[in-house]
Write a protein that holds these residues in place. Structure first.
Motif, mmCIF file in Angstrom:
data_model
loop_
_atom_site.group_PDB
_atom_site.id
_atom_site.type_symbol
_atom_site.label_atom_id
_atom_site.label_comp_id
_atom_site.label_asym_id
_atom_site.label_seq_id
_atom_site.Cartn_x
_atom_site.Cartn_y
_atom_site.Cartn_z
ATOM 1 N N VAL A 20 1.150 5.853 -2.283
ATOM 2 C CA VAL A 20 0.877 6.216 -0.891
ATOM 3 C C VAL A 20 -0.565 5.861 -0.542
ATOM 4 C CG1 VAL A 20 0.811 8.108 0.776
ATOM 5 C CG2 VAL A 20 2.552 8.102 -1.026
ATOM 6 N N ASN A 21 -0.713 5.087 0.521
ATOM 7 C CA ASN A 21 -2.051 4.702 1.004
ATOM 8 C C ASN A 21 -2.922 4.126 -0.109
ATOM 9 O OD1 ASN A 21 -1.339 5.564 3.574
ATOM 10 N ND2 ASN A 21 -2.231 7.598 3.288
ATOM 11 N N GLY A 22 -2.316 3.306 -0.956
ATOM 12 C CA GLY A 22 -3.076 2.597 -1.967
ATOM 13 C C GLY A 22 -3.325 3.324 -3.262
ATOM 14 N N LYS B 243 0.809 -1.217 0.000
ATOM 15 C CA LYS B 243 0.000 0.000 0.000
ATOM 16 C C LYS B 243 0.846 1.272 0.000
ATOM 17 C CE LYS B 243 -4.063 -1.997 0.290
ATOM 18 N NZ LYS B 243 -5.035 -1.909 -0.820
ATOM 19 N N ASN B 244 2.112 1.135 0.366
ATOM 20 C CA ASN B 244 3.022 2.288 0.424
ATOM 21 C C ASN B 244 4.412 1.865 -0.052
ATOM 22 O OD1 ASN B 244 1.543 4.606 2.110
ATOM 23 N ND2 ASN B 244 1.023 2.631 3.035
#
Length: 333
Positions: free
Chosen positions: A155-157, A138-139
């Motif tokens: 970043v964050n998916g 996810k990151n």
């Protein structure tokens, strides 16, 4: 019999443009390349027109061999200075094009299917996510080490594009105030030290400062390539090895800064210089850990790319459009 769904991946470079048709599993069914630059010197508008004419011919000729068994769902492009939000190529430094080219719209209208674009490093990040070592992450950050230094932050998916579509240009953070001149107009940018161009400059500085014998002394600066330096290092040349040590130290320093800001699970290095293996990876890891804040020590992996073969850039561009289709931000025609 049902047809195989494919997307068209296009990677536009300053010298060559690569295209390929890729299925959902990352199999490149057919691929080819063509010169990006027109065979004769012309103005920006005509240069673009001639490029598009050649591109259409290349796409259609290449697709003809698989047209009966596949269904083309969309087009993804990795391009210089690509604005993902607008679908435009803006002020490309290595292309003699007009300042703003709505390339995604042009291709979408031509073929009647969704078309999206971004810069090549962001496309590479999506390629790693879909087909490479970043599956399930996810990151993470992809750093492309070519003529320059590109980067794609996931970043964050999701890919980080920022407010205007151009976020995440790690190659143009400052390493040294009033340092080496960069093609962007600034001085001291990271890519002037960490890239194929940067390591060439480092080698010539080391050759001037040291007296050791080296096969690199026999090569003019204009003829020297990153591949030559990599091969010299792999054969034990001290100048080349020291050049990679210096390159890894500077890269590690800046990656330590990146970790403090983005805290990725992994940093993936991609491109020709990674062929040097531990001569690049070991100093990069060592100096990142040396310069990193204690809170983050030992938490971030530095990995080599999981994309292999001749069609890595095409896979990245294809992953871009598959990602868009899967998120249902665009619908197939």
């Amino acid at each position: 019999m049902s047809k195989t769904e494919v997307t068209l991946g296009i990677d536009i470079g300053g010298t060559n443009t690569k295209i390929g048709f890729v299925d959902r599993a990352g199999n490149c069914l057919v691929a080819t390349s063509m010169p990006t630059v027109a065979p004769v010197e012309v103005g920006p508008a005509e240069e673009l027109s001639l490029f598009l004419e050649r591109l259409y011919q290349t796409i259609e000729k290449t697709y003809a061999s698989i047209a009966d068994t596949t269904e083309l769902k969309g087009i993804g492009m990795g391009v210089p200075n690509g604005n993902y939000y607008k679908g435009t190529v803006e002020k490309p430094t290595n292309l003699n094009w007009e300042q703003y080219v709505p390339l995604a719209r042009i291709l979408q209208e031509k073929y009647g299917i969704p078309a999206v674009l971004t810069n090549d490093a962001k496309a590479a990040a999506l390629g790693e996510l879909k087909y490479g070592v970043a599956k399930g992450m996810k990151n993470f950050l992809v750093v492309t080490l070519g003529t320059g230094l590109g980067s794609g932050f996931y970043v964050n998916g999701d890919i980080m594009y920022g407010a205007d579509g151009f976020a995440g240009e790690l190659g143009h953070v400052t390493v040294k105030v009033n340092g080496r001149m960069c093609g962007c107009g600034k001085k001291g940018c990271l890519e002037t030290y960490v890239s194929a161009t940067g390591i060439r400059r480092t080698v010539y500085k080391l050759l001037a400062d040291h007296t050791e014998d080296s096969p690199l002394r026999k090569v003019s600066f204009d003829d020297l390539t990153g591949e030559m330096i990599t091969e010299a290092a792999l054969k034990g040349d001290k100048i080349a090895i020291e050049a990679f040590e210096y390159t890894g130290r500077i890269l590690g320093l800046k990656l330590a800064d990146v970790v403090a800001i983005a805290m990725p699970e992994a940093i993936i290095l991609f491109g020709g210089l990674t062929r040097a293996g531990d001569y690049l990876f070991e100093p990069t890891r060592k100096y990142m850990e040396q310069y990193i804040m204690g809170l983050y020590k030992g938490k971030v992996k530095i990995l080599g790319s999981g994309l292999v073969g001749a069609n890595t850039a095409v896979l990245g561009a294809s992953a871009l459009i598959w990602n868009e289709l899967d998120k249902r931000q665009l619908q197939p025609a």
